[in-house]
Design a protein around this motif. Structure first.
Motif, PDB file in Angstrom:
ATOM      1  N   LEU A  42       0.967  -1.121  -0.068  1.00 14.56           N
ATOM      2  CA  LEU A  42       0.008  -0.094  -0.086  1.00 14.56           C
ATOM      3  C   LEU A  42       0.774   1.205   0.026  1.00 14.56           C
ATOM      4  CD1 LEU A  42      -2.567  -1.029   2.883  1.00 14.56           C
ATOM      5  CD2 LEU A  42      -2.695  -1.377   0.420  1.00 14.56           C
ATOM      6  N   ASP A  43       0.185   2.309  -0.468  1.00 12.92           N
ATOM      7  CA  ASP A  43       0.972   3.764  -0.448  1.00 12.92           C
ATOM      8  C   ASP A  43      -0.095   4.826  -0.071  1.00 12.92           C
ATOM      9  OD1 ASP A  43       2.951   5.407  -0.228  1.00 12.92           O
ATOM     10  OD2 ASP A  43       3.130   5.492  -2.444  1.00 12.92           O
ATOM     11  N   VAL A  44       0.192   5.639   0.470  1.00 12.92           N
ATOM     12  CA  VAL A  44      -0.572   6.912   0.578  1.00 12.92           C
ATOM     13  C   VAL A  44       0.388   8.330   0.650  1.00 12.92           C
ATOM     14  CG1 VAL A  44      -0.430   7.011   3.183  1.00 12.92           C
ATOM     15  CG2 VAL A  44      -2.355   7.789   2.047  1.00 12.92           C
ATOM     16  N   GLU A  45      -0.176   9.284   0.198  1.00  9.27           N
ATOM     17  CA  GLU A  45       0.613  10.661   0.059  1.00  9.27           C
ATOM     18  C   GLU A  45       1.224  10.721   1.626  1.00  9.27           C
ATOM     19  OE1 GLU A  45       2.564  13.477  -1.590  1.00  9.27           O
ATOM     20  OE2 GLU A  45       0.807  12.511  -2.687  1.00  9.27           O
ATOM     21  N   GLY A  46       2.622  10.895   1.873  1.00  8.92           N
ATOM     22  CA  GLY A  46       3.132  11.005   3.299  1.00  8.92           C
ATOM     23  C   GLY A  46       3.651   9.670   3.584  1.00  8.92           C
ATOM     24  N   LEU A  88       7.808   2.579  -9.167  1.00  9.25           N
ATOM     25  CA  LEU A  88       6.885   3.690  -9.920  1.00  9.25           C
ATOM     26  C   LEU A  88       5.905   2.764 -10.661  1.00  9.25           C
ATOM     27  CD1 LEU A  88       9.284   5.280  -8.857  1.00  9.25           C
ATOM     28  CD2 LEU A  88       8.843   6.831 -10.638  1.00  9.25           C
ATOM     29  N   VAL A  89       4.804   2.947 -10.481  1.00  7.96           N
ATOM     30  CA  VAL A  89       3.701   2.232 -11.055  1.00  7.96           C
ATOM     31  C   VAL A  89       2.904   2.800 -11.890  1.00  7.96           C
ATOM     32  CG1 VAL A  89       1.649   0.269 -10.698  1.00  7.96           C
ATOM     33  CG2 VAL A  89       3.926   0.403  -9.026  1.00  7.96           C
ATOM     34  N   ARG A  90       2.315   3.934 -11.694  1.00 10.51           N
ATOM     35  CA  ARG A  90       1.527   4.864 -12.476  1.00 10.51           C
ATOM     36  C   ARG A  90       2.291   5.876 -13.095  1.00 10.51           C
ATOM     37  NH1 ARG A  90      -3.238   6.425  -8.873  1.00 10.51           N
ATOM     38  NH2 ARG A  90      -1.556   7.197  -7.727  1.00 10.51           N
ATOM     39  N   LEU A  91       1.680   6.448 -13.900  1.00  7.78           N
ATOM     40  CA  LEU A  91       2.369   7.964 -14.643  1.00  7.78           C
ATOM     41  C   LEU A  91       2.378   8.996 -13.280  1.00  7.78           C
ATOM     42  CD1 LEU A  91       3.102   9.597 -16.817  1.00  7.78           C
ATOM     43  CD2 LEU A  91       0.785   9.942 -17.274  1.00  7.78           C
ATOM     44  N   GLU A  92       1.002   9.029 -12.455  1.00  3.23           N
ATOM     45  CA  GLU A  92       1.026   9.811 -11.385  1.00  3.23           C
ATOM     46  C   GLU A  92       2.550   9.834 -10.473  1.00  3.23           C
ATOM     47  OE1 GLU A  92      -1.610   7.778 -12.038  1.00  3.23           O
ATOM     48  OE2 GLU A  92      -2.442   9.380 -13.418  1.00  3.23           O
ATOM     49  N   ASP A  93       2.782   8.630 -10.214  1.00  5.14           N
ATOM     50  CA  ASP A  93       4.060   8.289  -9.418  1.00  5.14           C
ATOM     51  C   ASP A  93       5.380   9.233  -9.893  1.00  5.14           C
ATOM     52  OD1 ASP A  93       2.459   6.443  -8.002  1.00  5.14           O
ATOM     53  OD2 ASP A  93       3.545   4.916  -8.902  1.00  5.14           O
ATOM     54  N   TYR A  94       5.731   9.074 -11.499  1.00  6.16           N
ATOM     55  CA  TYR A  94       6.412  10.050 -12.012  1.00  6.16           C
ATOM     56  C   TYR A  94       6.218  11.599 -11.842  1.00  6.16           C
ATOM     57  CZ  TYR A  94       7.675   5.857 -14.388  1.00  6.16           C
ATOM     58  OH  TYR A  94       8.510   4.649 -14.754  1.00  6.16           O
ATOM     59  N   ARG A  95       5.119  11.933 -11.692  1.00  4.35           N
ATOM     60  CA  ARG A  95       4.803  13.222 -11.320  1.00  4.35           C
ATOM     61  C   ARG A  95       5.145  13.613  -9.643  1.00  4.35           C
ATOM     62  NH1 ARG A  95       0.220  12.654 -15.234  1.00  4.35           N
ATOM     63  NH2 ARG A  95       0.662  13.686 -16.950  1.00  4.35           N
ATOM     64  N   ARG A  96       4.539  12.608  -8.781  1.00  2.00           N
ATOM     65  CA  ARG A  96       4.980  12.802  -7.682  1.00  2.00           C
ATOM     66  C   ARG A  96       6.310  12.868  -7.321  1.00  2.00           C
ATOM     67  NH1 ARG A  96       2.586   8.337  -3.296  1.00  2.00           N
ATOM     68  NH2 ARG A  96       3.902   9.059  -1.472  1.00  2.00           N
ATOM     69  N   PHE A  97       7.240  11.988  -8.054  1.00  2.84           N
ATOM     70  CA  PHE A  97       8.448  11.843  -7.429  1.00  2.84           C
ATOM     71  C   PHE A  97       9.646  12.681  -8.579  1.00  2.84           C
ATOM     72  CE2 PHE A  97       6.779   8.256  -5.195  1.00  2.84           C
ATOM     73  CZ  PHE A  97       7.087   8.458  -4.149  1.00  2.84           C
ATOM     74  N   ASP A 118      10.982  16.133 -15.751  1.00  2.00           N
ATOM     75  CA  ASP A 118       9.589  16.432 -16.017  1.00  2.00           C
ATOM     76  C   ASP A 118       8.922  15.505 -16.538  1.00  2.00           C
ATOM     77  OD1 ASP A 118       7.841  18.348 -16.350  1.00  2.00           O
ATOM     78  OD2 ASP A 118       8.503  19.132 -18.486  1.00  2.00           O
ATOM     79  N   VAL A 119       7.464  15.549 -16.578  1.00  3.83           N
ATOM     80  CA  VAL A 119       6.767  14.604 -16.991  1.00  3.83           C
ATOM     81  C   VAL A 119       5.769  15.152 -17.897  1.00  3.83           C
ATOM     82  CG1 VAL A 119       5.108  12.792 -16.475  1.00  3.83           C
ATOM     83  CG2 VAL A 119       6.875  13.145 -15.269  1.00  3.83           C
TER      84      VAL A 119
END
Length: 151
Positions: A42-46, A88-97, A118-119
């Motif tokens: 699992l993951d969550v912001e923070g 990194l599983v989803r495109l959002e992961d690249y943006r988050r990191f 950049d993404v």
């Protein structure tokens, strides 16, 4: 050996976990040391805490009690966080990191450590090496990306 869960059951799992406020990064059924293990990452912001894992485990166990026909033998439930070298599983992961260093597998099997610069809206990730080399790759073509915090 990893085996998938039935798609309807996996979808229900992901919905349950999402309803608790967590992202399900991985759900796998594996055999380890002669026993069946259902591993939920699992993951969550923070970041995921031990309390988060315990909360999710209680809810998932209650859910599994209602769906015990999905498993032909007893199993061990393991709920965990992805850790500091998370995939990194989803495109959002690249943006988050963005701005973080990742380790990827390269075409010839070598591993490279690159920074996410950049993404793009089109899903193209701009990566930079320590030497300043810039690569642009569609996120779906990046093999086995993991955070690499020791750079």
């Amino acid at each position: 050996m990893t085996s998938p869960l039935r798609p309807p059951l996996e979808a229900e799992f992901r919905k349950l976990v999402g309803g608790l406020g967590y992202q399900c990064l991985a759900l796998e059924k594996v055999r380890e040391g002669g026993r069946l293990v259902l591993r939920l990452t699992l993951d969550v912001e923070g970041g995921i805490s031990l309390q988060d894992c315990e909360t999710a485990a209680r809810e998932v166990n209650a859910f599994l009690d209602e769906h015990d026909e999905a498993f032909s033998e007893p199993f061990f439930l393991e709920v965990s966080s992805p850790g500091p070298e998370r995939p990194l599983v989803r495109l959002e992961d690249y943006r988050r990191f963005r701005g973080e260093w990742i380790r990827i597998s390269w075409k010839n099997g070598k591993k490279r450590v690159l920074c996410i610069d950049d993404v793009g809206e089109d899903g193209v990730v701009t990566l930079r090496s320590r030497e300043g080399e810039v690569l642009q790759l569609p996120w779906t073509e990046i093999r086995r990306p993991r955070l690499h915090p020791e750079v």
